[in-house]
Design a protein around this motif. Sequence first.
Motif, mmCIF file in Angstrom:
data_model
loop_
_atom_site.group_PDB
_atom_site.id
_atom_site.type_symbol
_atom_site.label_atom_id
_atom_site.label_comp_id
_atom_site.label_asym_id
_atom_site.label_seq_id
_atom_site.Cartn_x
_atom_site.Cartn_y
_atom_site.Cartn_z
ATOM 1 N N VAL A 1 0.850 -1.193 0.000
ATOM 2 C CA VAL A 1 0.000 0.000 0.000
ATOM 3 C C VAL A 1 0.885 1.242 0.000
ATOM 4 O O VAL A 1 1.797 1.356 0.816
ATOM 5 N N SER A 27 -6.966 -4.064 -1.510
ATOM 6 C CA SER A 27 -7.611 -4.277 -0.213
ATOM 7 C C SER A 27 -7.643 -3.033 0.660
ATOM 8 O O SER A 27 -7.660 -3.146 1.886
ATOM 9 N N ARG A 30 -10.104 -2.873 3.485
ATOM 10 C CA ARG A 30 -9.941 -3.757 4.637
ATOM 11 C C ARG A 30 -8.903 -3.232 5.626
ATOM 12 O O ARG A 30 -8.593 -3.907 6.612
ATOM 13 N N TYR A 31 -8.379 -2.040 5.400
ATOM 14 C CA TYR A 31 -7.323 -1.495 6.262
ATOM 15 C C TYR A 31 -7.893 -0.507 7.275
ATOM 16 O O TYR A 31 -8.754 0.323 6.942
ATOM 17 N N TRP A 52 -12.158 -0.169 9.106
ATOM 18 C CA TRP A 52 -12.249 -0.428 7.669
ATOM 19 C C TRP A 52 -13.618 -0.056 7.123
ATOM 20 O O TRP A 52 -13.756 0.369 5.968
ATOM 21 N N ASN A 73 -14.097 4.466 0.641
ATOM 22 C CA ASN A 73 -13.429 3.263 0.124
ATOM 23 C C ASN A 73 -13.509 3.179 -1.400
ATOM 24 O O ASN A 73 -12.651 2.573 -2.036
ATOM 25 N N ASP A 98 -3.020 0.010 8.147
ATOM 26 C CA ASP A 98 -2.621 -1.295 8.657
ATOM 27 C C ASP A 98 -3.746 -2.287 8.451
ATOM 28 O O ASP A 98 -4.930 -1.916 8.517
ATOM 29 N N SER A 99 -3.370 -3.550 8.254
ATOM 30 C CA SER A 99 -4.376 -4.580 8.033
ATOM 31 C C SER A 99 -5.021 -5.065 9.322
ATOM 32 O O SER A 99 -5.964 -5.852 9.285
ATOM 33 N N SER A 100 -4.517 -4.570 10.457
ATOM 34 C CA SER A 100 -5.155 -4.912 11.727
ATOM 35 C C SER A 100 -6.570 -4.350 11.766
ATOM 36 O O SER A 100 -6.855 -3.316 11.166
ATOM 37 N N SER A 101 -7.424 -4.992 12.493
ATOM 38 C CA SER A 101 -8.795 -4.507 12.608
ATOM 39 C C SER A 101 -8.987 -3.643 13.848
ATOM 40 O O SER A 101 -10.096 -3.238 14.149
ATOM 41 N N TYR A 108 1.243 0.682 12.773
ATOM 42 C CA TYR A 108 0.823 0.794 11.398
ATOM 43 C C TYR A 108 1.962 0.359 10.493
ATOM 44 O O TYR A 108 3.098 0.805 10.658
ATOM 45 N N TYR A 110 2.098 0.778 7.102
ATOM 46 C CA TYR A 110 2.302 1.618 5.931
ATOM 47 C C TYR A 110 2.112 3.094 6.307
ATOM 48 O O TYR A 110 1.164 3.440 7.009
#
Length: 121
Positions: A1, A27, A30-31, A52, A73, A98-101, A108, A110
């Motif tokens: 990303v 995605s 989803r971040y 997200w 989005n 970050d892909s964490s939820s 983070y 990115y």
Amino acid sequence: VQLQAYGGGLVQAGGSLRLACAASGRSFSRYVLGWFRQAPGKEREFVAAISWSGGGTRYADSVKGRFTISRDNAKNTVYLQMNILKPDDTAVYYCAADSSSDIFSLRYAYWGQGTLVTVSS
């Protein structure tokens, strides 16, 4: 990303600015996305985060009630609307993903380059 923040500038105290951060890559929706800032001579600090879906947000106490984080989005973009700006808000603002939820996480993966916000008194 890859993240690209823009929208910074010079504004008088009490004014408003809207920062944006455009993301490329898969995605995005989803971040978890966040905004941080770093004032001269100070450490980087958390400003706001958004889940997200956009349904969950979190703010630093120093900006609560003045700043609003949002995301689109469909446009792969996250925004930070900043109102009632104060000289203490002067800083370089960074967006992060970050892909964490978890919007309470400060980790983070990115980061974008910063955009400078200067608030004059």
